[in-house]
Design a protein around this motif. Structure first.
Motif, PDB file in Angstrom:
ATOM      1  N   MET A 290       4.479  -1.908   3.017  1.00 42.17           N
ATOM      2  CA  MET A 290       4.774  -0.930   4.066  1.00 42.17           C
ATOM      3  C   MET A 290       3.686   0.150   4.057  1.00 42.17           C
ATOM      4  O   MET A 290       3.914   1.282   3.640  1.00 42.17           O
ATOM      5  CB  MET A 290       6.152  -0.307   3.831  1.00 42.17           C
ATOM      6  N   LEU A 291       2.500  -0.227   4.512  1.00 40.63           N
ATOM      7  CA  LEU A 291       1.367   0.691   4.510  1.00 40.63           C
ATOM      8  C   LEU A 291       0.771   0.791   5.907  1.00 40.63           C
ATOM      9  O   LEU A 291       0.724  -0.197   6.650  1.00 40.63           O
ATOM     10  CB  LEU A 291       0.276   0.208   3.541  1.00 40.63           C
ATOM     11  N   LYS A 292       0.310   1.992   6.250  1.00 37.59           N
ATOM     12  CA  LYS A 292      -0.412   2.153   7.502  1.00 37.59           C
ATOM     13  C   LYS A 292      -1.832   1.608   7.330  1.00 37.59           C
ATOM     14  O   LYS A 292      -2.412   1.658   6.254  1.00 37.59           O
ATOM     15  CB  LYS A 292      -0.471   3.636   7.893  1.00 37.59           C
ATOM     16  N   ASN A 293      -2.389   1.068   8.409  1.00 42.13           N
ATOM     17  CA  ASN A 293      -3.749   0.520   8.383  1.00 42.13           C
ATOM     18  C   ASN A 293      -3.896  -0.542   7.292  1.00 42.13           C
ATOM     19  O   ASN A 293      -4.853  -0.554   6.512  1.00 42.13           O
ATOM     20  CB  ASN A 293      -4.781   1.632   8.162  1.00 42.13           C
ATOM     21  N   LEU A 294      -2.894  -1.405   7.224  1.00 36.13           N
ATOM     22  CA  LEU A 294      -2.900  -2.453   6.214  1.00 36.13           C
ATOM     23  C   LEU A 294      -4.014  -3.453   6.485  1.00 36.13           C
ATOM     24  O   LEU A 294      -4.172  -3.948   7.591  1.00 36.13           O
ATOM     25  CB  LEU A 294      -1.547  -3.181   6.204  1.00 36.13           C
ATOM     26  N   VAL A 295      -4.804  -3.749   5.450  1.00 37.86           N
ATOM     27  CA  VAL A 295      -5.866  -4.744   5.541  1.00 37.86           C
ATOM     28  C   VAL A 295      -5.413  -6.002   4.811  1.00 37.86           C
ATOM     29  O   VAL A 295      -5.168  -5.969   3.601  1.00 37.86           O
ATOM     30  CB  VAL A 295      -7.181  -4.216   4.921  1.00 37.86           C
ATOM     31  N   LYS A 296      -5.270  -7.084   5.540  1.00 40.95           N
ATOM     32  CA  LYS A 296      -4.829  -8.332   4.922  1.00 40.95           C
ATOM     33  C   LYS A 296      -6.003  -8.970   4.182  1.00 40.95           C
ATOM     34  O   LYS A 296      -7.088  -9.129   4.727  1.00 40.95           O
ATOM     35  CB  LYS A 296      -4.300  -9.298   5.984  1.00 40.95           C
ATOM     36  N   LYS A 297      -5.764  -9.324   2.926  1.00 43.92           N
ATOM     37  CA  LYS A 297      -6.805  -9.906   2.092  1.00 43.92           C
ATOM     38  C   LYS A 297      -6.423 -11.324   1.708  1.00 43.92           C
ATOM     39  O   LYS A 297      -5.561 -11.538   0.875  1.00 43.92           O
ATOM     40  CB  LYS A 297      -7.026  -9.053   0.835  1.00 43.92           C
TER      41      LYS A 297
ATOM     42  N   SER B 114      -4.536 -17.146  -6.796  1.00 39.65           N
ATOM     43  CA  SER B 114      -4.583 -15.865  -7.498  1.00 39.65           C
ATOM     44  C   SER B 114      -4.162 -14.767  -6.535  1.00 39.65           C
ATOM     45  O   SER B 114      -4.529 -14.786  -5.358  1.00 39.65           O
ATOM     46  CB  SER B 114      -5.997 -15.576  -8.026  1.00 39.65           C
ATOM     47  N   GLY B 115      -3.390 -13.814  -7.029  1.00 41.81           N
ATOM     48  CA  GLY B 115      -2.935 -12.739  -6.158  1.00 41.81           C
ATOM     49  C   GLY B 115      -2.379 -11.575  -6.947  1.00 41.81           C
ATOM     50  O   GLY B 115      -2.250 -11.621  -8.170  1.00 41.81           O
ATOM     51  N   ALA B 116      -2.059 -10.514  -6.206  1.00 41.85           N
ATOM     52  CA  ALA B 116      -1.489  -9.306  -6.812  1.00 41.85           C
ATOM     53  C   ALA B 116      -0.196  -8.963  -6.089  1.00 41.85           C
ATOM     54  O   ALA B 116      -0.152  -8.910  -4.860  1.00 41.85           O
ATOM     55  CB  ALA B 116      -2.477  -8.150  -6.715  1.00 41.85           C
TER      56      ALA B 116
ATOM     57  N   HIS C 136      -0.378  -7.786  -2.382  1.00 41.18           N
ATOM     58  CA  HIS C 136      -1.532  -6.939  -2.100  1.00 41.18           C
ATOM     59  C   HIS C 136      -2.840  -7.724  -2.179  1.00 41.18           C
ATOM     60  O   HIS C 136      -3.856  -7.217  -2.658  1.00 41.18           O
ATOM     61  CB  HIS C 136      -1.575  -5.765  -3.086  1.00 41.18           C
ATOM     62  N   GLY C 137      -2.846  -8.943  -1.719  1.00 40.87           N
ATOM     63  CA  GLY C 137      -4.043  -9.761  -1.742  1.00 40.87           C
ATOM     64  C   GLY C 137      -3.781 -11.103  -2.390  1.00 40.87           C
ATOM     65  O   GLY C 137      -3.044 -11.193  -3.373  1.00 40.87           O
ATOM     66  N   VAL C 138      -4.400 -12.158  -1.832  1.00 38.20           N
ATOM     67  CA  VAL C 138      -4.189 -13.496  -2.371  1.00 38.20           C
ATOM     68  C   VAL C 138      -5.394 -14.359  -2.028  1.00 38.20           C
ATOM     69  O   VAL C 138      -6.059 -14.158  -1.011  1.00 38.20           O
ATOM     70  CB  VAL C 138      -2.895 -14.120  -1.796  1.00 38.20           C
TER      71      VAL C 138
END
Length: 428
Positions: free
Chosen positions: A222-229, A107-109, A89-91
């Motif tokens: 697996m999410l709609k409108n996923l925003v890559k961070k 660093s990431g989640a 969920h972000g890196v």
């Protein structure tokens, strides 16, 4: 070890297909690349960036922690455990480059998306590193617990608890470090920070930074409108003050210079440091100028096929002595001898002593420490291939180093007047 790890991930991805994400959830293909795109590396499921996996022993715990699927119970156990890659969920990655060394922090989640909310599992962190990588530290934060790594001395290993926990970490292929995090509840979000150091590759007056930072599609939530961070930050301290040139296609870093560049860095100890000796770092970049002289191959390949018969033994002394004698009278070039072996020898000390003698007079598994010492004595380079698939790349890197400009016979007159001196020599 690499094959077992890759197989565990493959089985884990198959097991994760039982997870239900709700109607309209996006789908991600778990198939490997097409055959035309396959290589020895992409064919496997080894990590190409920092990854986190759920270790699954009981298939029945695999489920969506938010939307239970109530699938039929799966009997049996996974032995050895399978590995399911966690959703990321972000890196971000931050790199600090000093001279020929890069200090990397990722660093990431990651969320334990594949274990039911009422169950828990161990999680395994995999850290692929660049050239001569060395882990500096790992920090893990969860809503209720936090973990961090620490160095354990030989004396501390007498403590059974510490000794047992230290076995949770191991290396894969010599450059992928893995360690395990204790029981983590399903649905937990893990915040992880990993730091390591690695060398910058130097060739033809250019430095190249290669940080493993390629993520497979199955780590995407697996999410709609996923925003890559993603965030990438590179800080450079070349120590020379020269112009820095960047290329943005694949994020390489290069320093360009056609002249020999050098400098001296001084550092005084802090007041609370028990060692009050002064420190210095003297560095030289040889630049791009190069003049090579290659021997004619002639009928070498034909001679090898006709006369070279492998009989199961490993004789390094005779060919090494003969090669050194061939180049003993070379005055207009810097001779380089390639020693390639897959065997172990019994006369390691004699070979090292012989190499020292030549330089002073004239100017089961392979023992890596012996070859590294031999390269150090011979003022050369050392490398090792830990599996068949990496032989070509490691040989290419070794030849690339040998093809670069080499500064030889460096002396520092000022050091002769010091009462005491402790120094280390680093060759890149």
């Amino acid at each position: 070890m690499a094959a077992e790890f890759s197989k565990a991930v493959e089985l884990g991805l198959k097991l994760s297909k039982r997870i239900y994400y709700g109607k309209g959830a996006p789908t991600v293909s778990l198939a490997p690349p097409r055959k035309a795109e396959m290589t020895a590396e992409t064919e496997s499921y080894l990590p190409t960036a920092v990854m986190v996996y759920a270790e699954i022993n009981e298939p029945g715990v695999v489920d969506n922690p938010d939307v239970p699927s109530y699938q039929p119970y799966v009997h049996g156990r996974c032995d050895p455990p399978v590995l399911i890659p966690l959703h990321m969920h972000g890196v971000s990655v931050e790199v600090d480059c000093y001279l020929d060394t890069a200090f990397v922090t990722v660093s990431g989640a990651w969320r334990v998306h594949c274990v039911a909310a009422s169950r828990s599992c161990y999680c395994r962190i995999a850290v692929p590193m660049g050239e001569q990588g060395s882990v500096l530290g790992v920090e893990v934060e969860s809503p209720f617990k936090s973990y961090s790594t620490q160095l354990i001395s030989l004396e501390a290993t007498e403590d059974a608890a510490k000794a047992a926990s230290s076995k949770d970490g191991f290396l894969i292929k010599g450059q992928i470090y893995t360690l395990r995090v204790p029981q983590v509840d399903g649905g937990t979000m893990l915040s992880i920070k990993v730091s390591w150091s690695q060398k910058l590759l130097y060739q033809d007056g250019q430095f190249c930074l290669d940080v493993p930072f390629t993520f497979p599609s199955y780590v995407l939530p697996m999410l709609k409108n996923l925003v890559k961070k993603e965030k990438i930050l590179v800080n450079v301290n070349s120590g020379t003050g020269n112009e820095l040139l960047f290329e943005s296609a694949s994020h390489p870093l290069q320093i360009s210079s056609s002249e020999i560049v050098g400098g001296l860095l001084l550092q005084s100890p802090s007041l609370d440091d028990y060692d009050q000796r002064e420190m210095f770092c003297f560095y030289l970049y040889p630049g791009k100028w190069i003049s090579t002289k290659q021997l004619r191959r002639g009928k070498v390949s034909e001679w090898i096929q006709t006369n070279f018969i492998a009989e199961g033994g490993t004789n390094i002394s005779a060919p090494l002595d003969q090669a050194i004698n061939m180049f003993s009278k070379t005055v207009d070039a810097l001779p380089i001898i390639f020693l390639i072996t897959d065997g172990a020898v019994e006369d390691e000390k004699d070979i090292c002593d012989a190499m020292r003698g030549h330089l002073m007079k004239e100017g089961s598994y392979c023992n890596h420490y012996f070859l590294q010492m031999l390269a150090q004595i011979g003022r050369g380079y050392y490398d090792a291939a830990f599996d068949i698939g990496s032989i070509n790349s490691r040989m290419g890197g070794l030849i690339s180093k040998a093809s670069s400009v080499v500064l030889a016979d460096i002396t520092i007159d000022a050091l002769k007047h010091l009462d005491s001196l402790e120094y280390s020599l680093f060759i890149n």
